[in-house]
Design an enzyme around this catalytic site. Structure first.
Site, PDB file in Angstrom:
ATOM      1  N   GLN A  43       0.648  -1.390   0.034  1.00 14.86           N
ATOM      2  CA  GLN A  43      -0.006   0.091   0.027  1.00 14.86           C
ATOM      3  C   GLN A  43       0.901   1.217   0.183  1.00 14.86           C
ATOM      4  OE1 GLN A  43      -2.742  -1.931   3.285  1.00 14.86           O
ATOM      5  NE2 GLN A  43      -4.053  -0.637   2.127  1.00 14.86           N
ATOM      6  N   HIS A  63      -1.995  -5.465 -13.048  1.00 17.49           N
ATOM      7  CA  HIS A  63      -1.113  -5.031 -14.146  1.00 17.49           C
ATOM      8  C   HIS A  63      -2.064  -6.068 -15.364  1.00 17.49           C
ATOM      9  CE1 HIS A  63       2.846  -4.016 -12.516  1.00 17.49           C
ATOM     10  NE2 HIS A  63       2.062  -3.050 -12.295  1.00 17.49           N
ATOM     11  N   ASP A  76       2.308   0.455  -8.114  1.00 21.81           N
ATOM     12  CA  ASP A  76       3.336   0.429  -9.027  1.00 21.81           C
ATOM     13  C   ASP A  76       4.437   1.658  -7.994  1.00 21.81           C
ATOM     14  OD1 ASP A  76       2.719  -1.031 -10.390  1.00 21.81           O
ATOM     15  OD2 ASP A  76       2.708  -0.005 -12.315  1.00 21.81           O
ATOM     16  N   ARG A 101       4.048   0.000  13.042  1.00 22.50           N
ATOM     17  CA  ARG A 101       3.680  -1.076  12.522  1.00 22.50           C
ATOM     18  C   ARG A 101       3.989  -1.111  10.876  1.00 22.50           C
ATOM     19  NH1 ARG A 101      -1.656  -3.609  10.589  1.00 22.50           N
ATOM     20  NH2 ARG A 101      -1.181  -5.769  10.509  1.00 22.50           N
ATOM     21  N   HIS A 146       1.414  -9.349   4.492  1.00 21.53           N
ATOM     22  CA  HIS A 146       0.349  -8.227   4.494  1.00 21.53           C
ATOM     23  C   HIS A 146      -0.470  -8.492   3.044  1.00 21.53           C
ATOM     24  CE1 HIS A 146      -1.843  -4.778   6.709  1.00 21.53           C
ATOM     25  NE2 HIS A 146      -2.467  -5.076   5.572  1.00 21.53           N
ATOM     26  N   ASN A 190      -1.311 -10.621   8.535  1.00 23.89           N
ATOM     27  CA  ASN A 190      -2.554  -9.718   8.859  1.00 23.89           C
ATOM     28  C   ASN A 190      -3.821 -10.188   8.167  1.00 23.89           C
ATOM     29  OD1 ASN A 190      -3.198  -6.841   9.289  1.00 23.89           O
ATOM     30  ND2 ASN A 190      -4.040  -7.157   7.231  1.00 23.89           N
ATOM     31  N   GLU A 191      -4.825 -10.144   9.140  1.00 23.49           N
ATOM     32  CA  GLU A 191      -6.237 -10.203   8.732  1.00 23.49           C
ATOM     33  C   GLU A 191      -6.244 -11.457   7.903  1.00 23.49           C
ATOM     34  OE1 GLU A 191      -9.179  -7.018   7.860  1.00 23.49           O
ATOM     35  OE2 GLU A 191      -7.785  -5.958   8.909  1.00 23.49           O
ATOM     36  N   ASN A 332      -7.290  -6.100  14.594  1.00 28.19           N
ATOM     37  CA  ASN A 332      -8.042  -4.905  13.729  1.00 28.19           C
ATOM     38  C   ASN A 332      -9.516  -4.829  13.937  1.00 28.19           C
ATOM     39  OD1 ASN A 332      -5.260  -5.019  12.960  1.00 28.19           O
ATOM     40  ND2 ASN A 332      -5.642  -5.687  10.766  1.00 28.19           N
ATOM     41  N   TYR A 334     -12.784  -1.999  12.676  1.00 31.16           N
ATOM     42  CA  TYR A 334     -13.254  -0.507  12.352  1.00 31.16           C
ATOM     43  C   TYR A 334     -14.624  -0.278  12.590  1.00 31.16           C
ATOM     44  CZ  TYR A 334      -8.807  -0.545   9.747  1.00 31.16           C
ATOM     45  OH  TYR A 334      -7.411  -0.630   9.086  1.00 31.16           O
ATOM     46  N   GLU A 399      -5.053  -2.140  13.908  1.00 31.24           N
ATOM     47  CA  GLU A 399      -5.520  -1.208  12.995  1.00 31.24           C
ATOM     48  C   GLU A 399      -6.710  -0.936  13.877  1.00 31.24           C
ATOM     49  OE1 GLU A 399      -6.170  -2.637   8.967  1.00 31.24           O
ATOM     50  OE2 GLU A 399      -4.195  -3.699   9.067  1.00 31.24           O
TER      51      GLU A 399
END
Ligand SMILES: *[C@@H]1O[C@H](CO)[C@@H](O)[C@H](O)[C@H]1NC(C)=O
Ligand SMILES: *[C@@H]1O[C@H](CO)[C@@H](O)[C@H](O)[C@H]1NC(C)=O
Ligand SMILES: *[C@@H]1O[C@H](CO)[C@@H](O)[C@H](O)[C@H]1NC(C)=O
Ligand SMILES: *[C@@H]1O[C@H](CO)[C@@H](O)[C@H](O)[C@H]1NC(C)=O
Ligand SMILES: *[C@@H]1O[C@H](CO)[C@@H](O)[C@H](O)[C@H]1NC(C)=O
Length: 495
Positions: A43, A63, A76, A101, A146, A190-191, A332, A334, A399
């Site tokens: 990310q 791509h 990219d 992290r 991740h 991760n998750e 995590n 939200y 998160e």
């Protein structure tokens, strides 16, 4: 301020469960609490093919299928953190972060996913980042995986192939050998509930393999075995010299039952077991999947006329290896949804297996995305659920964060963090949850997977139109810096 907070405690008649909690006001973080911010490699890093990095499943998918990314966006260049990591560390310093992290890109270290090529430039990059963090008194909290699997391993099937657990073990060994002298906080994955979906759907979640209701469980099974193998490796060969801690990041929404009818309370329990317990129960409870998950997937598989369950079984030896394979539980979360009992969704699918129907209560305040409703009380409830179900493990919130459209004066984000952190502190100081750290998602505006750059989570703005990728603190960055400096959340968020 202190007096008024104490009064608040008295008015609510809150029982002080822990001596240590009583010594502190409800709005104060425990001593040594680890506050910071979070990111992930794909990310933010960019430099997708520089200095020997291999292709990841996200590089490959976006791509081959630019239409899967919102506006054709891909990683990219992203925030160009591969070149600008010193600016990221500067931002963390301004924030007063004690921890950062971030994740390591497997194909940047092992371009083919295996030990045939070890990319020294990739190792150098993370060494430079880790050293700069430590020079600034910021502890690295490192995620090994991740979501950016080397595409070379997708060509042999990716996570549904059980052999991936052995490849992951060798990758982890390279990480411990090169970074373990300085990295004391590790999480393997991760998750996983999010990334195993890439084997269940097409059109956006890498690697976009549509083995719905099958591939996701095969991937789950490999990931749990891979996690446990790496934990045991650390225990046997590295812990005595490196003295770090190793866990796994799991995640779930909170689910509020539609009403108090028994079937809907059972649906609430089922969805939490399917979303969180699927991974957490084997590792943190007893080495195996939650009974309700086992029963429902087995039963549905039988009803579909299959000779085997879509959810594989662990051997007794694997159960022993998996049970208790963590030093802490990274978590995590939200938002909150409403749940009721229903046989709903495609057959077969994870959704149908859960036996639930879930939706957003549109009366709850929205953020910049429909799915992220601002429901602070749900955060306290979910922390308490985790703390009650997995009582022997410290919880590290890795998160939590808010989406808007990128404004610098991000009052919505400030309000979200103030309220969510207040609810977390109530869970810690009033309910006795053993939470030891919190890293806000995210340090930077970044590539929100197939939602692209339009979805903004950052406490730092990044100018994606400029080749400099200039970082600018938003109002929330100074708000969080105040909280991190004071080790307390302003009182107004507790009323
Ligand atoms: C799992 O590990 C815990 C703690 O080490 C232990 O108490 C429990 O008996 C184990 N459960 C199984 C099913 O082996
Ligand atoms: C198992 O599946 C059958 C057929 O779909 C269904 O009638 C039964 O209620 C299910 N049992 C459980 C325990 O889910
Ligand atoms: C939705 O939220 C409103 C406002 O909080 C509440 O009154 C209502 O009961 C909620 N509905 C459901 C189904 O949770
Ligand atoms: C680039 O700038 C334009 C105009 O200011 C803006 O609308 C757009 O959102 C920017 N793009 C990105 C990726 O930030
Ligand atoms: C930090 O503490 C100072 C002094 O008590 C106070 O003025 C300030 O508002 C606090 N900031 C935050 C974000 O809590």
């Amino acid at each position: 301020m202190a007096a008024r907070v104490s009064l608040y405690l008295e008015i609510l008649g809150v029982a002080c469960l822990l001596a240590t909690a009583c010594a502190r006001e409800v709005n104060q973080f425990p001593e040594g609490f680890l506050l910071g911010a979070a990111t992930s490699s794909y990310q933010i890093e960019g430099a997708w093919n520089e200095d020997g990095k291999g292709e990841s499943i996200w590089d490959h998918m976006l791509h081959e299928h630019p239409e899967y990314g919102n506006n054709g966006d891909n990683g990219d260049v992203a925030c160009d953190s591969y070149h600008k990591y010193a600016e990221d560390v500067q931002a963390l310093k301004e924030l007063g972060a004690k921890v950062y992290r971030f994740s390591i890109s497997w194909p940047r270290i092992l371009p083919n996913g295996d030990l045939d090529v070890i990319n020294q430039a990739g190792i150098d990059y993370y060494n430079n980042l880790i050293n700069l963090l430590l020079e600034n008194d910021i502890q690295p909290v490192v995620t090994m995986y991740h979501w950016d699997l080397p595409q070379a391993l997708q060509y042999i099937g990716g996570w549904p192939n059980p052999i991936l657990a052995d490849y992951f073990l060798e990758y982890a060994r390279v990480l411990f050998d090169n970074f373990g002298d300085r990295v004391k906080w590790w999480t393997t994955f991760n998750e996983p509930i999010t990334f195993v979906r890439g084997y269940s759907t097409s059109g956006g979640q890498a690697p976009s393999q549509k083995a719905r209701g099958i591939g996701n469980y095969l991937a789950t099974h490999t990931v749990i075995r891979a996690h446990a193998k790496v934990y045991r490796l650390y225990d046997e060969q590295y812990r005595s010299t490196q003295n770090g801690r190793i866990g796994i990041t799991v995640g779930t929404n909170w689910y509020e039952p539609y009403n108090d009818e028994e079937e809907n309370l059972a649906a609430q329990e089922r969805i939490l077991q399917f979303e969180l317990g699927l991974f957490a129960n084997p590792i943190f409870v007893d080495g195996d999947y939650p009974a309700v998950v086992r029963e429902r997937v087995d039963n549905n598989s039988r009803a579909e006329g299959r000779p085997r369950s879509r959810l594989p079984s662990f051997t007794d030896e694997e159960k022993r290896m998996i049970n208790g394979s963590a030093d802490f539980l990274a978590f995590n979360s939200y938002t909150t949804m409403v749940v009721r009992s229903a046989e709903f969704g495609f057959s077969p699918s994870w959704g149908r297996d859960t036996g639930t129907y879930r939706w957003y209560n549109l009366s709850w305040p929205a953020s910049g995305a429909t799915w992220l409703r601002v429901v602070p009380w749900g955060f306290r409830k979910v922390i308490n659920w985790v703390s009650t179900r997995y009582p022997n493990y410290p919880i590290f919130i890795t998160e939590n964060g808010y989406i808007d459209s990128g404004e610098l004066d991000d009052q919505g984000r400030i309000s979200y963090y103030g309220q969510y952190m207040a609810e977390m502190l109530k869970a810690i100081n009033e309910d006795g949850a053993n939470v030891i750290g919190y890293t806000a998602w995210s340090l930077l505006d970044n590539l929100e997977w197939n939602s692209g750059y339009e979805v903004k989570f950052g406490i730092y703005h990044v100018d994606f139109n400029s080749t400099e990728r200039t970082r600018t603190p938003k109002a929330s960055a100074s708000f969080l810096a105040g909280i991190y400096r004071n080790m307390s959340v302003p009182e107004e968020y507790f009323t």
